[in-house]
Design an enzyme around this catalytic site. Structure first.
Site, short mmCIF file in Angstrom:
data_model
loop_
_atom_site.label_atom_id
_atom_site.label_comp_id
_atom_site.label_asym_id
_atom_site.label_seq_id
_atom_site.Cartn_x
_atom_site.Cartn_y
_atom_site.Cartn_z
N TRP A 347 3.14 27.66 46.33
CA TRP A 347 3.68 28.20 45.07
C TRP A 347 3.22 27.39 43.88
O TRP A 347 3.32 27.80 42.75
CB TRP A 347 5.22 28.23 45.12
N ASP A 348 2.66 26.20 44.16
CA ASP A 348 2.13 25.34 43.11
C ASP A 348 1.18 26.11 42.18
O ASP A 348 1.16 25.89 40.97
CB ASP A 348 1.32 24.18 43.71
N GLU A 478 13.19 19.79 48.42
CA GLU A 478 13.12 19.84 49.89
C GLU A 478 13.92 18.73 50.56
O GLU A 478 13.88 18.60 51.78
CB GLU A 478 11.65 19.78 50.33
N LYS A 578 14.47 15.59 45.32
CA LYS A 578 13.05 15.26 45.43
C LYS A 578 12.28 15.69 44.19
O LYS A 578 11.38 15.01 43.72
CB LYS A 578 12.50 15.99 46.66
N GLN A 579 12.62 16.85 43.67
CA GLN A 579 11.86 17.39 42.53
C GLN A 579 12.73 18.38 41.76
O GLN A 579 13.74 18.84 42.28
CB GLN A 579 10.62 18.10 43.05
C1 BGC Z 1 6.72 19.92 47.48
C2 BGC Z 1 6.48 21.41 47.37
C3 BGC Z 1 5.02 21.65 47.15
C4 BGC Z 1 4.18 20.96 48.20
C5 BGC Z 1 2.71 21.05 47.91
C6 BGC Z 1 5.85 19.36 48.58
O1 BGC Z 1 6.02 17.98 48.67
O2 BGC Z 1 8.07 19.67 47.77
O3 BGC Z 1 7.22 21.95 46.29
O4 BGC Z 1 4.76 23.01 47.15
O5 BGC Z 1 4.51 19.61 48.26
O6 BGC Z 1 2.41 20.45 46.68
#
Ligand code: BGC
Length: 710
Positions: A347-348, A478, A578-579
């Site tokens: 989804w990035d 996550e 985490k984000q």
């Molecule tokens: C992130 C995801 C991301 C993926 C690839 C993961 O660590 O939590 O949001 O899509 O990395 O960048």
């Protein structure tokens, strides 16, 4: 510190893998880590990758569950063409065994698109040599790379034996079953040219890896016929030359890949490398092509060299990863710099990368990114069917190479469904920014309908709450799995349903019934959003307030990053984020909330956020700018911009964080410059860090290039 170059000096064995990532090269079609050309027996992560060439590595899990994806796609470590075995008076050059390595210098010239390494080394046989290597991957010719390797004996005259080789006996360092992914089909050579034809197992990509060598002493071309050394998965062309003390021997090696079942052919690459294999002219073209890229994509910051260098590094890497020429390629989170994340699409792309490519390369390139998903719609519908959704509902994969889901953790594949929303949001974002109505009418609408159908079935009606809820999800954060009512997912789902309903009505799609549209709107209006009256904030998920709400500042520094120190179980129970998660929603839908609401949410969530995804600090930086918290925005900017250069998350050896580099761009353009599209026009609210004298950049907006100076 140099604003157009990344320069690292000194030879430190512990840093080799890190710097192999930092100095990676790519041209949108292929790329490679900065592995040494000569032998190196120390720690290294060998990596050379070809866009779109992957292997479905069979999933390895302890306990199989129905619906699990069969495989995790891996970008393949491709046969290597750069290798040189070098002997000086019979002694192998290997920096790991040299008695001394001096003046070790690495430089990435981002303005012109090349990488240079130089050093002098004392070999175990007491012979000292000086070496200088320049390497590039051509932007002009997708399949071609070139390197110029110069050796000067410093001690005495020397006999240099050099074997320039191709090697298809390579492996992925990350392979679930420790298998090799390539079969070698044919090996051949003719004069100074050699090629290996190899085929990927299962996927059947046939790739010719080729090389052509040219030798010189002090600029005078040598006419030596090589001796062939053919082995299984290997061909070497051997040369031997006598070089006087202080004379410079040079080998120029041209090499790369040609994919016979794709857009290249061997004939083309062979004639191409023969006719244009003139290093200087290739370098000139490279400079021209990079100048052209920088013309629209450079950002100039006066008064801050650190910030300036890092934004250029980010822009450079994004351009090395994706040229926008091909709709079947996409942007892997590590680009061509490492194996992690399998080189696949996440989804990035929609959530982070699209705005960068849209503004610096234009609508056509951005449309290619959208077409990538459109072309995979059938597979997304199949994917949803596997999970028992019906009637044309689509669940796009969390990770993909060819449209099939290829991640292998259930909490991601089944649950991290917010990616569907980002794909819909990208269609909205593209249409709003470019003004192009054609894409949505012809293609995008089909994607939106299929996504809306998914959400309409994925919600469940809670009799208790008298609302629609979404159970068993993983949000962007996550560090939480299998939660209920993730605010971001619920909000996004409701927006998708409304947006799809609106578009279907505007475009008068007669194949969608009024009842279906009504159902979408009904769900959208009645979606449950967890909220705390006490704090006046939406909750990341049900039960968030039950956690032990200590801020990140309470965690001892030596326990960070958490993912390298805490058990997964402990992370899941903690409040640490985490984000950007709830704040990702505030970022996408800024206009739906007041400034006060944004501030409340930012101040509530930022203290719990550990930013252990590279995708995190950029979103927080944009929001901090919007709130006038410019110092904080700047700290977060540096964290995103220099994440890899300064190795904040201690993982740069695995490769660079390419997709978050687009987030770096966002933190400048949407953050410090405050660029927004409102009613079809560009608006700016500049809030530059105090020490910046000025900020300038260009954006292509609705077909016109606008020059912005703040
Ligand atoms: C992130 C995801 C991301 C993926 C690839 C993961 O660590 O939590 O949001 O899509 O990395 O960048």
């Amino acid at each position: 510190m140099n604003t157009w170059n990344i320069i690292i000096e000194g030879f430190n064995k512990a840093d080799i893998t890190k710097h192999e990532s930092i100095f990676s090269l790519g041209n949108g079609a292929m790329g490679m880590r900065a592995n040494f050309e000569e032998d190196y027996t120390g720690d290294t992560l060998q990596g050379s990758y070809i866009g779109g060439v992957y292997y479905p590595d069979k999933t390895r899990v302890g306990w199989w569950k129905n619906g699990y994806p069969e495989y995790f796609a891996k970008v393949l470590n491709a046969p290597s063409w750069i290798g040189l075995h070098i002997k000086i008076n019979g002694e192998l050059l290997d920096l790991n065994t040299c008695l001394e390595v001096k003046n070790f210098h690495r430089q990435l010239n981002m303005k012109e698109g090349w990488y240079e390494r130089s050093f002098s080394a004392m070999l175990p046989n007491q012979q000292e040599i000086q070496v200088k290597v320049l390497r590039l991957l051509s932007l002009r010719y997708d399949e071609l790379g070139a390197l110029r390797y110069e050796i000067t004996p410093l001690t005495t005259e020397a006999t240099i034996e050099i074997e320039s080789y191709l090697d298809s006996g390579i492996k992925n360092s990350d392979a679930n079953w420790d298998e090799r992914f390539w079969n070698t089909l044919e090996i051949s050579s003719e004069d100074n040219f050699a090629t290996i034809l190899a085929e990927t197992k299962k996927t059947g990509f046939k790739v010719h890896t080729f090389m052509q060598n040219k030798l010189f002493i002090d600029n005078k071309a040598l006419n030596i016929s090589p001796k062939e050394n053919k082995k299984e998965n290997y061909i070497g062309l051997q040369y031997e030359v006598k070089v006087k003390q202080n004379q410079t021997f040079r080998i120029e090696k041209y090499g790369g890949y040609s994919i016979s079942n794709d857009y290249l052919t061997l004939t083309k690459s062979k004639t191409l490398s023969k006719s244009i294999a003139l290093f200087d002219s290739l370098l000139e073209k490279q400079k021209e092509d990079w100048a052209h890229i920088w013309e629209t994509s450079d950002i100039v910051i006066e008064g801050d060299e650190k910030a300036q260098q890092s934004i250029r590094f980010n822009i450079f890497q994004l351009n090395q990863t994706y040229s926008g020429k091909y709709a079947h390629l996409n942007i892997g989170p590590k680009g061509f710099t490492g194996e992690k994340y399998g080189g696949s699409t996440y989804w990035d792309t929609e959530a982070y990368c699209l705005p960068f490519y849209m503004a610096t390369k234009g609508a056509e390139v951005a449309r290619n990114l959208l077409m990538y998903r459109y072309n995979q719609l059938d597979k997304a519908i199949e994917n949803a069917q596997k999970l028992s959704f019906t009637g044309g509902a689509a669940l796009y994969p969390m990770v993909t190479m060819n449209g099939e889901e290829c991640h292998n953790e259930w909490e991601i594949t089944f649950e991290e469904i917010h990616r569907n929303g980002a794909i819909a949001f990208a269609i909205y974002n593209y249409t709003r920014y470019t003004g192009d109505e054609f894409y949505i009418k012809e293609y995008g609408i089909k994607v939106l309908i299929a996504i809306a159908r998914f959400w309409a079935q994925r919600v469940s009606f809670s009799a208790e709450k008298q609302k629609y809820v979404i159970l068993g999800v993983t949000g962007p954060n996550e560090y939480e799995n299998n939660i209920n009512n993730n605010f971001y997912t619920n909000y996004l789902a409701s927006w998708c349903l409304r947006y799809a309903a609106e578009q279907v009505t505007t475009l008068q799609k007669e194949d969608i019934t009024k009842e279906e549209i009504q159902q979408w709107l009904h769900i959208a209006q009645n979606i449950y959003l967890p909220y705390s009256e006490k704090y006046g904030v939406y909750l990341q998920q049900d039960g968030f307030l039950d956690k032990d709400l200590k801020p990140v500042s309470a965690i001892p520094a030596e326990e960070r990053p958490l993912n390298q120190h805490w058990s997964w179980d402990r992370i899941l129970r903690s409040p640490y984020i985490k984000q950007a998660d709830t704040l990702q929603g505030f970022y996408f839908f800024e206009d739906h909330f007041t400034k006060e609401e944004l501030q409340k949410h930012y101040e509530f969530y930022e203290p719990f956020t550990v930013h252990e995804s590279s995708l995190s600090p950029c979103v927080h930086s944009v929001l901090a700018s919007a709130l006038g918290k410019t110092d904080e925005a700047y700290t977060l900017y540096l964290r995103t911009a220099r994440l890899d250069l300064d190795d904040y998350n201690k993982e740069v050896h695995e490769g660079l964080h390419i997709t978050s580099m687009a987030g770096t761009w966002l933190s400048i353009v949407e953050g410090f410059a405050g660029m927004r599209v409102k009613n079809g026009e560009l608006h700016f609210t500049p809030r530059l860090p105090k020490h910046w004298k000025s900020l300038s950049f260009k954006v292509i907006f609705q077909g016109e290039t606008k020059e912005i100076k703040l």
